[in-house]
Design a protein around this motif. Structure first.
Motif, PDB file in Angstrom:
ATOM      1  N   GLY A  94       9.602  18.527  29.526  1.00 12.70           N
ATOM      2  CA  GLY A  94       9.414  17.125  29.597  1.00 12.70           C
ATOM      3  C   GLY A  94       7.778  16.885  29.844  1.00 12.70           C
ATOM      4  O   GLY A  94       7.123  17.998  30.039  1.00 12.70           O
ATOM      5  N   LEU A  95       7.677  15.675  29.681  1.00 15.23           N
ATOM      6  CA  LEU A  95       6.206  15.366  30.156  1.00 15.23           C
ATOM      7  C   LEU A  95       6.194  14.114  30.928  1.00 15.23           C
ATOM      8  O   LEU A  95       7.078  13.278  31.134  1.00 15.23           O
ATOM      9  N   SER A  96       5.061  13.876  31.685  1.00 17.18           N
ATOM     10  CA  SER A  96       5.092  12.875  32.680  1.00 17.18           C
ATOM     11  C   SER A  96       3.566  12.028  32.467  1.00 17.18           C
ATOM     12  O   SER A  96       2.714  12.642  32.280  1.00 17.18           O
ATOM     13  N   GLU A  97       3.849  10.790  32.673  1.00 12.66           N
ATOM     14  CA  GLU A  97       2.377   9.885  32.464  1.00 12.66           C
ATOM     15  C   GLU A  97       1.764  10.286  31.040  1.00 12.66           C
ATOM     16  O   GLU A  97       0.752  10.357  31.351  1.00 12.66           O
ATOM     17  N   CYS A  98       2.325  10.265  30.200  1.00 10.28           N
ATOM     18  CA  CYS A  98       1.924  10.596  28.979  1.00 10.28           C
ATOM     19  C   CYS A  98       1.860   9.108  28.248  1.00 10.28           C
ATOM     20  O   CYS A  98       2.758   8.254  28.467  1.00 10.28           O
ATOM     21  N   ASN A  99       0.967   8.968  27.287  1.00  7.95           N
ATOM     22  CA  ASN A  99       0.912   7.800  26.439  1.00  7.95           C
ATOM     23  C   ASN A  99       1.856   7.894  25.078  1.00  7.95           C
ATOM     24  O   ASN A  99       2.322   9.152  24.717  1.00  7.95           O
ATOM     25  N   TRP A 126       7.829  -4.645  37.891  1.00  8.42           N
ATOM     26  CA  TRP A 126       6.277  -5.319  37.924  1.00  8.42           C
ATOM     27  C   TRP A 126       5.511  -3.976  37.429  1.00  8.42           C
ATOM     28  O   TRP A 126       4.358  -3.836  37.895  1.00  8.42           O
ATOM     29  N   SER A 127       6.057  -3.137  36.471  1.00  9.68           N
ATOM     30  CA  SER A 127       5.333  -2.037  35.906  1.00  9.68           C
ATOM     31  C   SER A 127       6.164  -1.994  34.582  1.00  9.68           C
ATOM     32  O   SER A 127       6.630  -0.952  34.320  1.00  9.68           O
ATOM     33  N   TYR A 128       5.697  -3.125  33.680  1.00 11.62           N
ATOM     34  CA  TYR A 128       6.225  -3.281  32.122  1.00 11.62           C
ATOM     35  C   TYR A 128       5.296  -3.877  31.346  1.00 11.62           C
ATOM     36  O   TYR A 128       5.240  -5.066  31.059  1.00 11.62           O
ATOM     37  N   ASP A 129       4.351  -2.848  31.012  1.00  5.67           N
ATOM     38  CA  ASP A 129       3.089  -3.383  30.281  1.00  5.67           C
ATOM     39  C   ASP A 129       3.038  -2.632  28.886  1.00  5.67           C
ATOM     40  O   ASP A 129       4.079  -2.138  28.491  1.00  5.67           O
ATOM     41  N   ASP A 130       2.032  -3.033  28.067  1.00 10.21           N
ATOM     42  CA  ASP A 130       2.117  -2.338  26.972  1.00 10.21           C
ATOM     43  C   ASP A 130       2.357  -0.918  26.731  1.00 10.21           C
ATOM     44  O   ASP A 130       3.051  -0.319  25.810  1.00 10.21           O
ATOM     45  N   GLN A 178       4.020   0.973  28.843  1.00 15.35           N
ATOM     46  CA  GLN A 178       5.282   1.514  28.901  1.00 15.35           C
ATOM     47  C   GLN A 178       6.296   1.271  27.762  1.00 15.35           C
ATOM     48  O   GLN A 178       7.205   1.688  27.142  1.00 15.35           O
ATOM     49  N   LYS A 179       6.003  -0.073  27.243  1.00 16.28           N
ATOM     50  CA  LYS A 179       6.746  -0.684  25.902  1.00 16.28           C
ATOM     51  C   LYS A 179       6.561   0.459  24.782  1.00 16.28           C
ATOM     52  O   LYS A 179       7.467   0.649  24.038  1.00 16.28           O
ATOM     53  N   ALA A 180       5.352   0.823  24.710  1.00 15.12           N
ATOM     54  CA  ALA A 180       5.189   1.542  23.602  1.00 15.12           C
ATOM     55  C   ALA A 180       5.788   3.307  23.774  1.00 15.12           C
ATOM     56  O   ALA A 180       6.290   3.683  22.787  1.00 15.12           O
ATOM     57  N   VAL A 181       5.888   3.610  24.977  1.00 12.40           N
ATOM     58  CA  VAL A 181       6.514   4.825  25.199  1.00 12.40           C
ATOM     59  C   VAL A 181       7.897   4.657  25.029  1.00 12.40           C
ATOM     60  O   VAL A 181       8.598   5.690  24.245  1.00 12.40           O
ATOM     61  N   ILE A 182       8.501   3.510  25.592  1.00 10.98           N
ATOM     62  CA  ILE A 182       9.893   3.380  25.377  1.00 10.98           C
ATOM     63  C   ILE A 182      10.499   3.415  23.933  1.00 10.98           C
ATOM     64  O   ILE A 182      11.392   3.993  23.519  1.00 10.98           O
ATOM     65  N   GLU A 183       9.502   2.798  23.091  1.00  9.28           N
ATOM     66  CA  GLU A 183       9.901   2.637  21.728  1.00  9.28           C
ATOM     67  C   GLU A 183       9.788   3.921  20.837  1.00  9.28           C
ATOM     68  O   GLU A 183      10.627   4.399  20.255  1.00  9.28           O
ATOM     69  N   VAL A 184       8.761   4.686  21.253  1.00 12.60           N
ATOM     70  CA  VAL A 184       8.711   6.015  20.616  1.00 12.60           C
ATOM     71  C   VAL A 184       9.702   7.032  21.052  1.00 12.60           C
ATOM     72  O   VAL A 184      10.324   7.658  20.194  1.00 12.60           O
ATOM     73  N   PHE A 220      -4.864  10.019  36.629  1.00 13.24           N
ATOM     74  CA  PHE A 220      -4.554  10.814  35.468  1.00 13.24           C
ATOM     75  C   PHE A 220      -3.361  10.178  34.746  1.00 13.24           C
ATOM     76  O   PHE A 220      -2.474  10.867  34.294  1.00 13.24           O
ATOM     77  N   LEU A 221      -3.425   8.911  34.686  1.00  9.41           N
ATOM     78  CA  LEU A 221      -2.365   8.014  33.956  1.00  9.41           C
ATOM     79  C   LEU A 221      -2.387   7.987  32.565  1.00  9.41           C
ATOM     80  O   LEU A 221      -3.682   7.976  32.127  1.00  9.41           O
ATOM     81  N   TRP A 222      -1.477   7.720  32.048  1.00 11.12           N
ATOM     82  CA  TRP A 222      -1.409   7.721  30.558  1.00 11.12           C
ATOM     83  C   TRP A 222      -2.370   8.805  29.833  1.00 11.12           C
ATOM     84  O   TRP A 222      -2.859   8.258  28.722  1.00 11.12           O
TER      85      TRP A 222
END
Length: 339
Positions: free
Chosen positions: A161-166, A189-193, A195-201, A336-338
């Motif tokens: 698994g990976l954590s806090e990856c873009n 309150w944490s659903y921005d670009d 999050q949406k990009a990771v969810i889609e990929v 160390f986010l994204w």
């Protein structure tokens, strides 16, 4: 009780887990850790509510304790020693690879972390999934994945698994070796670009999104109105969004969600979990729980269906009330986010 389940991604695509994962962090990373008895009952309740063949997804960390030590893993070791037959009923994910809380994707660091985790867990439970808690930006992700794949082939653990990856990192990583799960923060309150990009990929590549803090670290439940509602020395005190002015500024989000939840006859917490789950069949909400009653409340939310009108209403609350304050300490790089 559980009418829905989630198939994990990557090399774990033959494994079915409960629709809501169980975060264990606050059992030990708190000034007032719960008793073994309470923690064990909380874990058991989630497992016992599942049909045969469905596993409980447990999420731990090598550093989940006030002293940044292995207290959480030690708790799990005691649990599996007392209840060894629960080992096969659970899927255990553990974050590590951050010596002194700094990401290190080198082979030496990852091997030391994995060996330490398994040593502390003891003989009754094998590590199912390991994830670097943060992406080491000084090491190419291809190198990190090759290191992790080597450890899998050595039999150290089963899935990566990976954590806090873009999203770009996730795509590159998966091209080297199948990624089973990407753990990122997702909530109203944490659903921005990002999050949406990771969810889609992740949807495209058959990767499970393990969505941590779906309740906004408890804030979205409506139980935390001011910083005074947090226990003394609580880790959330240091987070930007839990500064007094930001708690006040973001309260409209809580009120909006609470109104929708009351109309549906569920709790605000359940609404948030159901909303995260509604973002795709590959979504696995990861709320934390230290009480059996809360574990079951969270689990029930995974089977709650939102109507198009309810989803639209939640979207309108999010859109009308942009969240004030970043997710951690003032900058993504500092936490160390994204990566």
């Amino acid at each position: 009780m559980v009418s829905r389940s989630v198939k994990l991604g990557g090399t774990a695509s033959d494994i079915t887990v409960a629709p809501v994962a169980h975060g264990l962090m606050m059992m030990t990373w708190t000034p007032n850790p719960v008793s073994d008895e309470q923690a064990f009952e909380s874990i058991k309740a989630g497992v016992d509510a599942l049909p045969p063949g469905t596993k409980a997804f447990l999420n731990s960390g090598e550093f989940y304790a006030m002293d940044r030590g292995t207290g959480n893993l030690e708790l799990l070791s005691r649990f599996f020693a007392k209840y060894p037959d629960y080992a096969d009923k659970t899927f255990l994910s553990v974050k590590g690879g951050v010596p002194n809380l700094v990401p290190d994707g080198s082979m030496d660091s990852l091997r030391a972390s994995v060996d330490n985790i398994q040593k502390v867990l003891g003989p009754n439970k094998k590590l199912d999934l390991f994830e670097p808690a943060r992406i080491d930006r000084n090491t190419p992700v291809e190198t990190i994945m090759n290191n992790l794949a080597t450890l899998v082939k050595e039999g150290k653990f089963f899935h990566i698994g990976l954590s806090e990856c873009n999203a770009n990192t996730l795509r590159k990583a998966n091209a080297v070796y199948p990624v089973t799960a990407a753990e990122i923060e997702v909530s109203p309150w944490s659903y921005d670009d990002n999050q949406k990009a990771v969810i889609e990929v992740a949807r495209e590549l058959n990767i499970t999104v393990v969505a941590y803090s779906p309740l906004g670290r408890g804030y979205l439940t409506g139980q935390i109105k001011t910083a005074r509602d947090l226990p003394e020395n609580d880790v959330r005190i240091h987070l930007t969004r839990f500064k007094e002015e930001n708690l006040k500024a973001n309260w409209a989000i809580v009120e909006g969600l609470k109104a929708i939840a009351e109309k549906k006859g569920i709790t605000a917490a359940q609404l948030c979990i159901a909303w995260v789950a509604s973002l795709g069949p590959h979504m696995l909400p990861l709320p934390g729980s230290s009480k059996s009653s809360r574990t079951l409340e969270n689990l029930k939310a995974g089977s709650i269906e939102l109507t198009p009108e309810e989803s639209k209403a939640i979207h309108e609350v999010i859109t009308a009330n942009p969240t004030i304050g970043d997710r951690y300490y003032g900058s993504d790089e500092k936490a160390f986010l994204w990566g």
